[in-house]
Structure formats: structure tokens, C-alpha cells
Design a protein around this motif. Structure first.
Motif, PDB file in Angstrom:
ATOM      1  N   ALA A  14       4.760   5.841   2.017  1.00 28.59           N
ATOM      2  CA  ALA A  14       4.153   7.088   2.475  1.00 28.59           C
ATOM      3  C   ALA A  14       2.760   7.219   1.882  1.00 28.59           C
ATOM      4  O   ALA A  14       2.534   6.859   0.726  1.00 28.59           O
ATOM      5  CB  ALA A  14       5.014   8.288   2.063  1.00 28.59           C
ATOM      6  N   THR A  15       1.846   7.747   2.677  1.00 25.25           N
ATOM      7  CA  THR A  15       0.463   7.871   2.199  1.00 25.25           C
ATOM      8  C   THR A  15       0.364   8.792   1.000  1.00 25.25           C
ATOM      9  O   THR A  15      -0.564   8.678   0.200  1.00 25.25           O
ATOM     10  CB  THR A  15      -0.449   8.379   3.321  1.00 25.25           C
ATOM     11  OG1 THR A  15       0.106   9.600   3.847  1.00 25.25           O
ATOM     12  CG2 THR A  15      -0.574   7.364   4.447  1.00 25.25           C
ATOM     13  N   GLU A  16       1.338   9.710   0.851  1.00 28.38           N
ATOM     14  CA  GLU A  16       1.321  10.631  -0.286  1.00 28.38           C
ATOM     15  C   GLU A  16       2.226  10.169  -1.422  1.00 28.38           C
ATOM     16  O   GLU A  16       2.516  10.939  -2.351  1.00 28.38           O
ATOM     17  CB  GLU A  16       1.762  12.035   0.175  1.00 28.38           C
ATOM     18  CG  GLU A  16       3.242  12.195   0.474  1.00 28.38           C
ATOM     19  CD  GLU A  16       3.647  11.800   1.875  1.00 28.38           C
ATOM     20  OE1 GLU A  16       4.731  12.222   2.325  1.00 28.38           O
ATOM     21  OE2 GLU A  16       2.884  11.051   2.526  1.00 28.38           O
ATOM     22  N   ALA A  17       2.662   8.900  -1.391  1.00 28.74           N
ATOM     23  CA  ALA A  17       3.586   8.407  -2.423  1.00 28.74           C
ATOM     24  C   ALA A  17       2.992   8.520  -3.822  1.00 28.74           C
ATOM     25  O   ALA A  17       3.713   8.795  -4.792  1.00 28.74           O
ATOM     26  CB  ALA A  17       3.975   6.965  -2.128  1.00 28.74           C
ATOM     27  N   PHE A  18       1.690   8.298  -3.942  1.00 26.84           N
ATOM     28  CA  PHE A  18       1.021   8.362  -5.251  1.00 26.84           C
ATOM     29  C   PHE A  18      -0.263   9.196  -5.129  1.00 26.84           C
ATOM     30  O   PHE A  18      -1.082   8.945  -4.245  1.00 26.84           O
ATOM     31  CB  PHE A  18       0.664   6.960  -5.755  1.00 26.84           C
ATOM     32  CG  PHE A  18       1.838   6.031  -5.847  1.00 26.84           C
ATOM     33  CD1 PHE A  18       2.726   6.115  -6.902  1.00 26.84           C
ATOM     34  CD2 PHE A  18       2.053   5.074  -4.867  1.00 26.84           C
ATOM     35  CE1 PHE A  18       3.814   5.263  -6.991  1.00 26.84           C
ATOM     36  CE2 PHE A  18       3.129   4.208  -4.937  1.00 26.84           C
ATOM     37  CZ  PHE A  18       4.021   4.303  -6.005  1.00 26.84           C
ATOM     38  N   LYS A  65      20.103   0.745  -0.120  1.00 23.07           N
ATOM     39  CA  LYS A  65      20.861  -0.478   0.177  1.00 23.07           C
ATOM     40  C   LYS A  65      19.999  -1.494   0.925  1.00 23.07           C
ATOM     41  O   LYS A  65      20.468  -2.184   1.834  1.00 23.07           O
ATOM     42  CB  LYS A  65      22.129  -0.156   0.974  1.00 23.07           C
ATOM     43  CG  LYS A  65      23.146   0.677   0.193  1.00 23.07           C
ATOM     44  CD  LYS A  65      24.415   0.903   0.983  1.00 23.07           C
ATOM     45  CE  LYS A  65      25.426   1.703   0.156  1.00 23.07           C
ATOM     46  NZ  LYS A  65      26.670   1.955   0.901  1.00 23.07           N
ATOM     47  N   GLY A  66      18.732  -1.566   0.548  1.00 22.49           N
ATOM     48  CA  GLY A  66      17.811  -2.536   1.128  1.00 22.49           C
ATOM     49  C   GLY A  66      16.967  -2.017   2.268  1.00 22.49           C
ATOM     50  O   GLY A  66      16.056  -2.708   2.728  1.00 22.49           O
ATOM     51  N   PHE A  67      17.258  -0.800   2.744  1.00 20.51           N
ATOM     52  CA  PHE A  67      16.478  -0.210   3.836  1.00 20.51           C
ATOM     53  C   PHE A  67      15.395   0.694   3.259  1.00 20.51           C
ATOM     54  O   PHE A  67      15.634   1.443   2.306  1.00 20.51           O
ATOM     55  CB  PHE A  67      17.376   0.586   4.782  1.00 20.51           C
ATOM     56  CG  PHE A  67      18.246  -0.277   5.644  1.00 20.51           C
ATOM     57  CD1 PHE A  67      17.822  -0.681   6.902  1.00 20.51           C
ATOM     58  CD2 PHE A  67      19.487  -0.711   5.189  1.00 20.51           C
ATOM     59  CE1 PHE A  67      18.612  -1.491   7.698  1.00 20.51           C
ATOM     60  CE2 PHE A  67      20.287  -1.523   5.973  1.00 20.51           C
ATOM     61  CZ  PHE A  67      19.848  -1.919   7.227  1.00 20.51           C
ATOM     62  N   PHE A  68      14.200   0.637   3.857  1.00 20.83           N
ATOM     63  CA  PHE A  68      13.071   1.460   3.431  1.00 20.83           C
ATOM     64  C   PHE A  68      12.816   2.557   4.465  1.00 20.83           C
ATOM     65  O   PHE A  68      13.322   2.501   5.593  1.00 20.83           O
ATOM     66  CB  PHE A  68      11.806   0.605   3.282  1.00 20.83           C
ATOM     67  CG  PHE A  68      11.757  -0.218   2.012  1.00 20.83           C
ATOM     68  CD1 PHE A  68      10.534  -0.506   1.423  1.00 20.83           C
ATOM     69  CD2 PHE A  68      12.894  -0.710   1.408  1.00 20.83           C
ATOM     70  CE1 PHE A  68      10.457  -1.254   0.248  1.00 20.83           C
ATOM     71  CE2 PHE A  68      12.837  -1.459   0.249  1.00 20.83           C
ATOM     72  CZ  PHE A  68      11.609  -1.736  -0.336  1.00 20.83           C
ATOM     73  N   VAL A  69      12.031   3.540   4.065  1.00 24.40           N
ATOM     74  CA  VAL A  69      11.598   4.597   4.979  1.00 24.40           C
ATOM     75  C   VAL A  69      10.075   4.627   4.980  1.00 24.40           C
ATOM     76  O   VAL A  69       9.449   4.685   3.913  1.00 24.40           O
ATOM     77  CB  VAL A  69      12.139   5.980   4.569  1.00 24.40           C
ATOM     78  CG1 VAL A  69      11.668   7.039   5.562  1.00 24.40           C
ATOM     79  CG2 VAL A  69      13.661   5.969   4.485  1.00 24.40           C
ATOM     80  N   ALA A  70       9.476   4.598   6.168  1.00 22.67           N
ATOM     81  CA  ALA A  70       8.023   4.696   6.305  1.00 22.67           C
ATOM     82  C   ALA A  70       7.676   6.019   6.967  1.00 22.67           C
ATOM     83  O   ALA A  70       8.220   6.338   8.033  1.00 22.67           O
ATOM     84  CB  ALA A  70       7.481   3.537   7.140  1.00 22.67           C
ATOM     85  N   SER A  71       6.817   6.790   6.343  1.00 23.25           N
ATOM     86  CA  SER A  71       6.356   8.017   6.995  1.00 23.25           C
ATOM     87  C   SER A  71       5.511   7.643   8.208  1.00 23.25           C
ATOM     88  O   SER A  71       4.954   6.544   8.288  1.00 23.25           O
ATOM     89  CB  SER A  71       5.540   8.867   6.023  1.00 23.25           C
ATOM     90  OG  SER A  71       4.261   8.291   5.797  1.00 23.25           O
ATOM     91  N   ASP A  72       5.411   8.567   9.143  1.00 22.54           N
ATOM     92  CA  ASP A  72       4.620   8.273  10.343  1.00 22.54           C
ATOM     93  C   ASP A  72       3.152   8.076  10.002  1.00 22.54           C
ATOM     94  O   ASP A  72       2.480   7.218  10.596  1.00 22.54           O
ATOM     95  CB  ASP A  72       4.782   9.395  11.363  1.00 22.54           C
ATOM     96  CG  ASP A  72       4.185   9.025  12.708  1.00 22.54           C
ATOM     97  OD1 ASP A  72       4.648   8.032  13.312  1.00 22.54           O
ATOM     98  OD2 ASP A  72       3.240   9.714  13.146  1.00 22.54           O
ATOM     99  N   ALA A  73       2.659   8.840   9.027  1.00 18.86           N
ATOM    100  CA  ALA A  73       1.254   8.670   8.608  1.00 18.86           C
ATOM    101  C   ALA A  73       1.036   7.298   7.995  1.00 18.86           C
ATOM    102  O   ALA A  73      -0.018   6.683   8.184  1.00 18.86           O
ATOM    103  CB  ALA A  73       0.873   9.768   7.614  1.00 18.86           C
ATOM    104  N   GLN A  90       0.837  -1.199   0.000  1.00 18.10           N
ATOM    105  CA  GLN A  90       0.000   0.000   0.000  1.00 18.10           C
ATOM    106  C   GLN A  90       0.876   1.255   0.000  1.00 18.10           C
ATOM    107  O   GLN A  90       1.714   1.449   0.883  1.00 18.10           O
ATOM    108  CB  GLN A  90      -0.900   0.020   1.237  1.00 18.10           C
ATOM    109  CG  GLN A  90      -1.877  -1.126   1.319  1.00 18.10           C
ATOM    110  CD  GLN A  90      -3.183  -0.835   0.605  1.00 18.10           C
ATOM    111  OE1 GLN A  90      -3.323   0.167  -0.077  1.00 18.10           O
ATOM    112  NE2 GLN A  90      -4.157  -1.723   0.771  1.00 18.10           N
ATOM    113  N   SER A  91       0.680   2.110  -0.991  1.00 18.22           N
ATOM    114  CA  SER A  91       1.350   3.419  -1.046  1.00 18.22           C
ATOM    115  C   SER A  91       2.856   3.316  -0.841  1.00 18.22           C
ATOM    116  O   SER A  91       3.455   4.085  -0.083  1.00 18.22           O
ATOM    117  CB  SER A  91       0.751   4.372  -0.003  1.00 18.22           C
ATOM    118  OG  SER A  91      -0.606   4.614  -0.264  1.00 18.22           O
TER     119      SER A  91
END
Length: 442
Positions: free
Chosen positions: A332-336, A393-401, A322-323
Motif C-alpha cells: 500500500a502506498t501508505e504502508a510507511f 498464509k502466503g497471500f498478499f493484499v495490494a491497495s488499489d492505489a 516498493q511500499s
């Protein structure tokens, strides 16, 4: 029922043809695809991979073409500890070893559930549920705990990856064929009035065939092995004749009973501060019961931040598709901005997505960091198990939302919970149906 008339469709087509904005969007989407046309670069800018709290880890692992994320995530949390304790630059525990025993135990778990429901018709929802997917690669935290507590763990060098663990489709296909065929025999034995002892004797024969199938496909799980390594100071170490259990106790040493699963499921049928389990969810007969404590999202994230602040990474489950951008690793909820592209409102609440089948836990990863501003989290660092070619390098970032909307489960040390929360977790759990979204396997 009302049919679609040709006149109605012609009216829709005419209205579209007269909307120049939609025609321009049509050209972009037809050429580039929905997500590529809707991707919002601000999501990448707002989720720069720098964090105020960042737990040390080694390079990411790669589950390849298998559904073993829950195993990789659990083994990675142990690996983080071993890298620090033993001063190792890089090290992995054997995912193939846990894969073998999970498949073996899931077969027995399936047989026992088939026997328990043998008095029900094939059209029963429970029997149909069992036969739809007799076993799969996915799992839950308490299920991997059952494997560790019964079988221990081994270094990857003691049982390396195999072709079938890295690409599990054939193993799953033929294992499920066999389990469904065996279900026919077991149900017929019950219907013919055979004794429990007679049925168990037949089941033992099936389990021998399962063991043979897995050993031929994955290799033999070691019972005794040597553990050797060279640390970052170039010192050589070796210990001989370890068992998987003694290796776990000495080199991992995590008391798994000190950890519990926290979920956030804000649906009306699941009040907060109550414990839950799921009928027919498990892998090891006699193993650890799958159990959750449901809390509000503020409590959920506060517990996660506290554990990260204390230098310990966190197994967590989410709806990764999802997103999220798989290549850049932004969740991130605003990714798309798909709503803007189609001028359609696709939004639902978290509870609505769960209730109406739009979302559930699909993937397990590891939280290894969080960026805290004025006491509040803004983004989270995520260790994935898809290799180094995705994300940073294999690590992702998730927004708090995004965490609020699409994260469902974390595994937290008991000592971080209040007495009231522990009492709620230990209370008699509410039993959810096998097909409840909280029974989803990562």
C-alpha cells in the motif's frame, strides 16, 4: 564543482541538534530502523484480506532462494485450473523442469547474441549489456510461453526440486563464468574469419557442456512418465507413458496464443495503444517474441477485473519492494510514512520513477481476487510464491492505489480486448533498447 565545507556541515549539525522533534525521531529510527519506525498500521486496517471476487486456489508455493517467480506465477495459474478440473486438494507442476530448459535455452540465446554483436567493440553498450549478466533466473511471460510450447510441462513428482533449483546462486555463478569464457572463443572465431558452420560446430560443443552442467546440477528432465493422483473423492487415477507435451495438452490444455501481455508505462516515449518489444530480450531462439500492448491504468485494471470476474487468475508483474510489508503482506502506498519521519518529500510520479531508474518490474505473482465497491476496485488479492510464513498464509493484499503506482504488467485473454486493442497489439511493435525498464525480468 562545489565542495562541501566544514562550516556548512557544522551548520547542518547545529540545526539538527536544536530540533527536538527530529532528535526524538532519531532515537526511534536508530533503535528500530527506518521502516519499523515509519510503518503505518492504517494500511493493514484498510486492506483487510476479504474480497468480493475471490478465485479458488490451493496452498501457496515457495520459490525459496531463487529468482523463479515468473515461472511459479505461470505454473500457478495452470495449477488453479488443474485443481478444479481434477478435484485435487493440493498439486504442483514441476518448477525444476521449466528451470532446466530455461537455463539451457538462455545459454544458446546468449551465444547467438554474442555472435550477432561480434563485430562490435567490447566497449559497445550492447556487448557490455550482454556480458554484465549472460543469463539469470528471471524472465518474462512470453519467455515462459516459449518454454511451454517447446517442452511442455510435467508434475512436480516427475522432476522434484533439487538443491540447486531451490538455491540457484551457485548455478548462476558458474553458468555465467562459462558463458563469458565461451564468449571470448566465439568472438575470436568470428574475428579470425571462421565460417558459420565451423562456429556453430564449436557452439554445439559448448551446448553439450551446458546440458551436462544442468543435468548434474538439477537432474535429468523426464521424457516419459506416469501421472497418478487421488482426487478429493478418494478416487485413484493413473495414466502411463505421458510425454511433457501430451501431459500439457491433456491436463493443462491452455492455448497460450490466446493470451497477451498488457503493460502500463506512462512515459513520454511510450504512447498508449501501441505495441512494443525489447531488443535482445528472450530465451528461446525461434520462440515467441516478447510483445506488450501499453494502455492507460483505467483500461489496465478494467481488463484485470473482467478476467477475475470470469473466474480466471492473472499473471502480473510489479515492483514488489516498493511500499510493502513482507511479513504481513500489505502492499500500500501508505504502508510507511517515511516522508513524515525525515521531513523529506520522496514522492515521484510513476513515469518519473521509470525514467530515472527508481522503479521497474522486479517480481511476478498472481492476482486471484479483487474487492469491488460501487463498480470500482479498492484492493486486490495476490498469490505470492514465498511460502506460507509471509502475508496471510502466503497471500498478499495490494491497495488499489498501490496497483496504480507499482504494477506494470498483466496477462489477459485476447477475447477480453476490443478489436482496436487487438489491432494495436498486432501492429508492428516499437523496438525498445535492451536496457529499457520494460525489458526488466521478474
Amino acid at each position: 564543482m562545489t565542495e562541501i565545507t566544514k562550516e556548512l556541515t557544522n551548520r547542518f549539525a547545529k540545526e539538527l541538534s536544536q530540533d527536538t522533534k527530529k532528535i526524538a525521531l532519531q532515537r526511534a529510527v536508530v533503535k528500530n530502523g527506518i521502516k519499523a519506525s515509519a510503518e503505518n498500521m492504517s494500511a493493514t486496517i484498510n486492506n483487510h484480506p476479504v474480497f468480493s471476487i475471490d478465485v479458488a486456489t490451493g496452498p501457496v508455493t515457495n520459490q525459496k532462494q531463487s529468482g523463479r517467480c515468473w515461472m511459479f506465477a505461470a505454473l500457478n495459474t495452470f495449477r488453479h485450473k488443474m485443481l478444479q478440473d481434477l478435484k485435487l486438494k493440493d498439486f504442483e507442476l514441476s518448477q525444476n523442469y521449466t528451470f532446466f530448459w530455461d537455463k539451457y535455452e538462455k545459454a544458446n540465446y546468449f551465444y547467438e547474441n554474442i555472435l550477432a554483436t561480434a563485430d562490435q567493440e567490447l566497449t559497445s553498450r550492447k556487448v557490455a549489456f550482454l556480458l554484465q549478466t549472460p543469463q539469470q533466473d528471471g524472465g518474462q511471460w512470453d519467455m515462459i510461453v516459449s518454454i511451454f510450447q517447446k517442452y511442455g510441462a510435467v508434475p512436480k513428482a516427475a522432476m522434484p526440486e533439487s538443491s540447486n533449483s531451490s538455491n540457484s546462486s551457485d548455478v548462476n555463478n558458474y553458468l555465467n563464468k562459462k558463458l563469458r569464457k565461451d564468449a571470448i572463443t566465439l568472438r575470436e572465431l568470428v574475428a579470425s574469419g571462421k565460417t558459420s558452420a565451423e562456429i556453430q560446430k564449436v557452439k554445439e560443443g559448448f551446448l553439450q557442456e551446458i546440458y551436462n552442467f544442468l543435468a548434474i546440477s538439477l537432474g535429468n528432465p523426464p521424457t516419459v512418465f506416469d501421472f497418478e493422483y487421488r482426487d478429493e473423492d478418494k478416487n485413484y487415477h493413473i495414466e502411463r507413458k505421458l510425454t511433457p507435451q501430451s501431459f500439457y495438452e491433456k491436463y493443462i490444455g491452455v492455448n497460450l496464443d490466446d493470451y497477451i501481455s498488457i503493460i502500463n508505462a506512462p512515459t513520454q516515449d511510450k504512447p498508449f495503444n501501441r505495441s512494443y518489444t525489447v531488443e535482445m530480450l528472450g530465451n528461446v531462439v525461434g520462440g515467441k517474441e516478447v510483445r506488450y500492448l501499453n494502455v492507460d491504468m483505467a483500461t489496465f485494471k478494467k481488463l484485470a477485473m473482467t478476467q477475475l470476474e470470469q473466474g480466471e487468475s492473472i499473471w502480473f508483474g510489479c515492483d514488489v519492494g516498493q511500499s510493502s510489508t513482507r511479513d504481513t503482506g500489505i502492499m500500500a502506498t501508505e504502508a510507511f510514512d517515511v516522508n513524515d519521519v525525515f521531513d523529506i518529500d520522496f514522492e515521484m510520479t510513476k513515469a518519473q520513477r521509470l525514467d530515472y531508474g527508481e522503479s521497474l518490474m522486479t517480481h511476478a505473482m498472481v492476482l486471484t481476487g479483487v474487492d469491488i465497491v460501487d463498480g470500482e476496485p479498492t484492493k486486490w488479492k495476490v498469490e505470492n510464491s514465498w511460502g506460507e510464513k509471509v502475508g496471510e498464509k502466503g497471500f498478499f493484499v495490494a491497495s488499489d492505489a498501490w496497483m496504480d503506482e507499482f504494477t506494470y504488467q498483466i496477462v489477459i485473454r485476447k477475447d477480453l480486448l476490443t478489436k482496436e486493442q487487438i489491432a494495436a497489439f498486432e501492429a508492428e511493435p516499437i523496438v525498445l533498447a535492451p536496457w529499457d525498464p520494460m525489458g526488466a525480468l521478474a
